[in-house]
Design an enzyme around this catalytic site. Structure first.
Site, PDB file in Angstrom:
ATOM      1  N   SER A  32       0.852  -1.191   0.000  1.00  0.00           N
ATOM      2  CA  SER A  32       0.000   0.000   0.000  1.00  0.00           C
ATOM      3  C   SER A  32       0.883   1.234   0.000  1.00  0.00           C
ATOM      4  O   SER A  32       2.024   1.202   0.475  1.00  0.00           O
ATOM      5  CB  SER A  32      -0.885   0.000   1.248  1.00  0.00           C
ATOM      6  OG  SER A  32      -1.542   1.243   1.401  1.00  0.00           O
ATOM      7  N   TYR A  84      -2.121  -1.683  10.297  1.00  0.00           N
ATOM      8  CA  TYR A  84      -2.154  -1.770   8.838  1.00  0.00           C
ATOM      9  C   TYR A  84      -0.882  -1.171   8.241  1.00  0.00           C
ATOM     10  O   TYR A  84      -0.243  -1.765   7.362  1.00  0.00           O
ATOM     11  CB  TYR A  84      -3.382  -1.025   8.321  1.00  0.00           C
ATOM     12  CG  TYR A  84      -3.584  -1.091   6.827  1.00  0.00           C
ATOM     13  CD1 TYR A  84      -4.255  -2.166   6.245  1.00  0.00           C
ATOM     14  CD2 TYR A  84      -3.126  -0.075   5.994  1.00  0.00           C
ATOM     15  CE1 TYR A  84      -4.460  -2.223   4.876  1.00  0.00           C
ATOM     16  CE2 TYR A  84      -3.316  -0.128   4.627  1.00  0.00           C
ATOM     17  CZ  TYR A  84      -3.988  -1.203   4.071  1.00  0.00           C
ATOM     18  OH  TYR A  84      -4.176  -1.264   2.707  1.00  0.00           O
TER      19      TYR A  84
END
Length: 274
Positions: A139, A152
């Site tokens: 990401s 995350y």
């Protein structure tokens, strides 16, 4: 001369998190290019059976079982997969200290350690055959951390560092490794977000509103699939940033030119964390 297809390089593929969002878009892209795909989800009802697609049920929360299922699927694919895309993941939103540590531990175990275990199994067979491609869907949060999503951010940054390590290790072996870093895309990601606390501070509320606005204005997952397709056809290892022009192109360029303190200040204003 016919246009190149992913199936010219990779006849079989294994995609985790294939039931929605980016994973579903990757599956559609690969099927359109003639690739035989095995796609996973925790709920088999979310995987529609179709030509050249085999649904696979497993949960990364049980990595030993997931590895056995992966190896069984690889046997059905002829002994090994040409392409493996690690895409499965989820978000946990909340202050790090105020959230029970078990939530962060589970997220890191599912999204990082379990992924590394499957990558270990996949890479061994690829190296033995001296061909194949491993795609780790990280990401842009690895470069621009999302507020109140520390687990995350850590998982994705770890996955990108892992991919970079493999790029060095696989050089000259015939195996390629892609660190795919998507930004915001119009997916159900926030709808599935785990929010342990029922009460939220004003800073959390502002950050959440920004995250929601970003997804509503984000591109379709089809763009991420097109970006990945181009990278696969290049047949080389590397990092691929994908998303809106600002997130995937302009922001990384500005970040490299701007001091770290300035980047942090801009992100605080952007997410309303001040």
């Amino acid at each position: 001369m016919p246009a190149a297809k992913v199936s010219d390089l990779h006849r079989t593929a294994f995609v985790t998190g294939a039931s929605s969002g980016l994973g579903a878009a990757f599956v559609e892209m690969l099927l359109a290019d003639g690739v035989r795909v095995w796609g996973t989800a925790r709920d088999p009802a979310r995987l529609a059976a179709r030509e050249n697609f085999s649904p696979v049920t497993f949960d990364l929360a049980d990595p030993a079982a997931a590895e056995k299922i992966f190896l069984h699927a690889a046997g059905a694919a002829g002994g090994a997969f040409d392409l493996v895309i690690h895409n499965a993941g989820y978000g946990v939103f909340g202050p790090f200290a105020a959230t029970d540590f078990a939530a962060w531990q589970a997220q890191l175990a599912d999204m990082l350690l379990a992924t590394l275990r499957l990558a270990h199994a996949a890479l061994r067979s690829m190296l033995a055959r001296r061909r194949g491609c491993l795609v780790n869907v990280s990401s842009l949060a690895a470069e621009f951390p999302l507020p109140f999503m520390s687990g995350y951010n850590a998982a994705k940054a770890g996955l990108s560092a892992f991919s970079e390590s493999l790029v060095f290790e696989t050089h000259g072996t015939g195996v390629s490794v892609i660190d795919f870093r998507p930004g915001d895309y119009r997916t159900p990601f926030n709808q599935a977000m785990h929010r342990p606390s029922a009460e939220h501070s004003e800073a959390e509320a502002r950050a959440w509103r920004r995250l929601e606005a970003n997804l509503l204005a984000a591109p379709s997952p089809a763009r991420a699939a097109a970006d990945l397709r181009r990278a696969l056809l290049h047949g080389r290892s590397g990092t691929v940033r994908s998303g809106s022009f600002f997130q995937a192109r302009l922001a990384p360029l500005l970040a490299r030119a701007a001091p770290l303190a300035l980047r942090r200040a801009v992100l605080r204003v952007y997410y309303g964390v001040r």
